[in-house]
Structure formats: structure tokens, C-alpha cells
Design a protein around this motif. Structure first.
Motif, PDB file in Angstrom:
ATOM      1  N   VAL A  11      74.382 186.807 -22.027  1.00  0.00           N
ATOM      2  CA  VAL A  11      74.837 187.456 -23.253  1.00  0.00           C
ATOM      3  C   VAL A  11      75.824 186.522 -23.932  1.00  0.00           C
ATOM      4  O   VAL A  11      76.654 185.897 -23.271  1.00  0.00           O
ATOM      5  CB  VAL A  11      75.541 188.805 -22.927  1.00  0.00           C
ATOM      6  CG1 VAL A  11      76.144 189.424 -24.161  1.00  0.00           C
ATOM      7  CG2 VAL A  11      74.577 189.760 -22.253  1.00  0.00           C
ATOM      8  N   ARG A  12      75.740 186.455 -25.253  1.00  0.00           N
ATOM      9  CA  ARG A  12      76.717 185.705 -26.047  1.00  0.00           C
ATOM     10  C   ARG A  12      77.417 186.705 -26.949  1.00  0.00           C
ATOM     11  O   ARG A  12      76.778 187.464 -27.660  1.00  0.00           O
ATOM     12  CB  ARG A  12      76.030 184.649 -26.899  1.00  0.00           C
ATOM     13  CG  ARG A  12      76.996 183.844 -27.769  1.00  0.00           C
ATOM     14  CD  ARG A  12      76.228 182.866 -28.663  1.00  0.00           C
ATOM     15  NE  ARG A  12      77.115 182.008 -29.400  1.00  0.00           N
ATOM     16  CZ  ARG A  12      77.657 182.320 -30.581  1.00  0.00           C
ATOM     17  NH1 ARG A  12      77.404 183.479 -31.148  1.00  0.00           N
ATOM     18  NH2 ARG A  12      78.450 181.464 -31.200  1.00  0.00           N
ATOM     19  N   LEU A  13      78.745 186.709 -26.881  1.00  0.00           N
ATOM     20  CA  LEU A  13      79.559 187.617 -27.687  1.00  0.00           C
ATOM     21  C   LEU A  13      80.446 186.776 -28.591  1.00  0.00           C
ATOM     22  O   LEU A  13      81.078 185.826 -28.127  1.00  0.00           O
ATOM     23  CB  LEU A  13      80.418 188.496 -26.771  1.00  0.00           C
ATOM     24  CG  LEU A  13      81.418 189.433 -27.429  1.00  0.00           C
ATOM     25  CD1 LEU A  13      80.700 190.541 -28.184  1.00  0.00           C
ATOM     26  CD2 LEU A  13      82.352 190.022 -26.377  1.00  0.00           C
ATOM     27  N   ASP A  14      80.503 187.121 -29.867  1.00  0.00           N
ATOM     28  CA  ASP A  14      81.334 186.411 -30.836  1.00  0.00           C
ATOM     29  C   ASP A  14      82.149 187.473 -31.573  1.00  0.00           C
ATOM     30  O   ASP A  14      81.569 188.327 -32.248  1.00  0.00           O
ATOM     31  CB  ASP A  14      80.420 185.646 -31.801  1.00  0.00           C
ATOM     32  CG  ASP A  14      81.156 184.748 -32.777  1.00  0.00           C
ATOM     33  OD1 ASP A  14      82.318 185.048 -33.135  1.00  0.00           O
ATOM     34  OD2 ASP A  14      80.559 183.754 -33.216  1.00  0.00           O
ATOM     35  N   VAL A  15      83.477 187.435 -31.409  1.00  0.00           N
ATOM     36  CA  VAL A  15      84.334 188.459 -32.016  1.00  0.00           C
ATOM     37  C   VAL A  15      85.573 187.832 -32.642  1.00  0.00           C
ATOM     38  O   VAL A  15      85.994 186.742 -32.250  1.00  0.00           O
ATOM     39  CB  VAL A  15      84.806 189.516 -30.984  1.00  0.00           C
ATOM     40  CG1 VAL A  15      83.648 190.289 -30.406  1.00  0.00           C
ATOM     41  CG2 VAL A  15      85.640 188.893 -29.880  1.00  0.00           C
ATOM     42  N   GLU A  16      86.135 188.530 -33.600  1.00  0.00           N
ATOM     43  CA  GLU A  16      87.459 188.186 -34.099  1.00  0.00           C
ATOM     44  C   GLU A  16      88.433 188.760 -33.084  1.00  0.00           C
ATOM     45  O   GLU A  16      88.479 189.972 -32.857  1.00  0.00           O
ATOM     46  CB  GLU A  16      87.673 188.774 -35.487  1.00  0.00           C
ATOM     47  CG  GLU A  16      88.913 188.256 -36.157  1.00  0.00           C
ATOM     48  CD  GLU A  16      89.043 188.720 -37.599  1.00  0.00           C
ATOM     49  OE1 GLU A  16      90.157 188.567 -38.125  1.00  0.00           O
ATOM     50  OE2 GLU A  16      88.073 189.237 -38.173  1.00  0.00           O
ATOM     51  N   ASP A  17      89.207 187.916 -32.452  1.00  0.00           N
ATOM     52  CA  ASP A  17      89.951 188.271 -31.243  1.00  0.00           C
ATOM     53  C   ASP A  17      91.121 189.222 -31.475  1.00  0.00           C
ATOM     54  O   ASP A  17      91.285 190.195 -30.741  1.00  0.00           O
ATOM     55  CB  ASP A  17      90.426 186.993 -30.549  1.00  0.00           C
ATOM     56  CG  ASP A  17      90.622 187.152 -29.058  1.00  0.00           C
ATOM     57  OD1 ASP A  17      90.019 188.058 -28.460  1.00  0.00           O
ATOM     58  OD2 ASP A  17      91.380 186.347 -28.485  1.00  0.00           O
TER      59      ASP A  17
END
Length: 189
Positions: free
Chosen positions: A121-127
Motif C-alpha cells: 500500500v502507498r499512502l500520501d497525506v498532508e501530515d
């Protein structure tokens, strides 16, 4: 002296973000466990460009973060993995990502009869906003505890929000515990 005069409520540190890498990783581990998948190895590699990742270029901070994140996932497994079979934590600071965090999660395991399986899984978020939601909940819970005269570690408010609480609880159970705490039905209420 009343408890509220003796100290302050302590909830923990290192949030499980609202929808972050650790909570996604734990959820996948819990799903595998429920479905009878034996996990053999796993990793979670995170890169980001904010101050949190910059601070982790310092070895001591990186070590503490890896310990916290690793324990959060180990606690969700049926059997703890050998240290060579689990690698979790920040892997690099990438300045141009700014406040974005990119996480890669992989689980390798066995199905019925030893058939191999894996998921990535690849997750990309504004931290920052991802952690802010849980920070607001923690502030509200600390206020509830303080209003009840509680001080020191507040276990009922910790397991749902933090990666390395005093007692690890499966996330759906920890959610129920925190709701009961708010209602005043918790063990510490």
C-alpha cells in the motif's frame, strides 16, 4: 491534596494519525489476523519533508520513533516478528515534500496450506492536519480527565490515540474504551 492539585493528566506521545501509516498498517495486520493469514515479515517506510522528518535526521530521535512505530505494529500481530522480519519507521527527509508524508507498507504472509501472499500500500497525506485531528481529541480527553480530578497516565484515553500507550489494545476495542471514558463509564472514570 486532590489529584488535580498533585499533577496533570498524561495521555502519551506519538499520535496514531487520523488516517496515517501506522493505523493503516495495524488495520491490515488485524484484517490478516482475523482472516487467518500468518504474517512472516512486514515493513513500513515513510518519507516526508516537514520538521518531524528533519528532526529524525538526528539518530536518537529516529531510534525513538522507530521503536514507537514498531511496537504499535508488533502489538497487533498474533506472534511478534523477529527484528530482521519487521522494519518500521521514517526512512528519509525529502525537503521538497514539505508537509506531505509518503508511506509504503508491505506485508508478506501465508494463507491456507502455506500459499504465499503479500500486499503493498502507498499512502500520501498532508501530515500536520492528519495529526491535528487526534491532537484535538487528546486535548478534549485531557480536559475531561482534569475535570474529573484525574492525574498521571490516563490509560483509557491512550490506546486509541497513541502508538505506544501503557497498554496496547486492538483499535476497535480502544475506540469503544475511549467512548466509554467520555461517557464516564471507563475504568478510570
Amino acid at each position: 491534596m486532590a489529584l488535580s492539585e498533585a499533577g496533570v493528566p498524561i495521555l502519551g506521545d506519538d499520535f496514531k494519525a487520523q488516517f496515517g501509516a501506522t493505523i493503516v498498517h495495524r488495520t491490515l495486520v488485524n484484517l490478516a489476523r482475523m482472516r487467518g493469514v500468518e504474517i512472516d515479515r512486514t515493513y513500513q517506510l515513510n518519507v516526508g519533508g516537514n520538521t518531524d522528518f528533519l528532526n529524525m535526521t538526528e539518530q536518537e530521535r529516529l531510534t525513538n520513533k522507530r521503536e514507537s512505530k514498531t511496537e504499535a505494529v508488533q502489538a497487533a500481530l498474533n506472534n511478534r516478528l523477529h527484528e530482521n522480519d519487521i522494519r518500521i519507521g521514517p526512512s528519509d527527509y525529502v525537503p521538497w515534500l514539505n508537509d506531505r508524508k509518503v508511506a509504503y507498507v508491505r506485508l508478506e504472509g501465508r494463507l491456507l496450506g502455506g500459499a504465499r501472499t503479500n500486499i503493498e500500500v502507498r499512502l500520501d497525506v498532508e501530515d500536520s492536519p492528519n495529526a491535528a485531528a487526534e491532537a484535538l481529541v487528546a486535548i478534549r480527553l485531557a480536559r475531561i480527565a482534569r475535570d474529573r480530578g484525574m492525574a498521571g497516565p490516563i490509560a483509557d484515553a491512550s490506546a486509541f490515540l497513541f502508538k505506544h500507550p501503557p497498554a496496547q489494545i486492538e483499535d476497535t476495542d480502544a475506540h469503544d474504551v475511549i467512548l466509554n471514558f467520555v461517557k464516564g463509564d471507563g475504568a478510570g472514570a
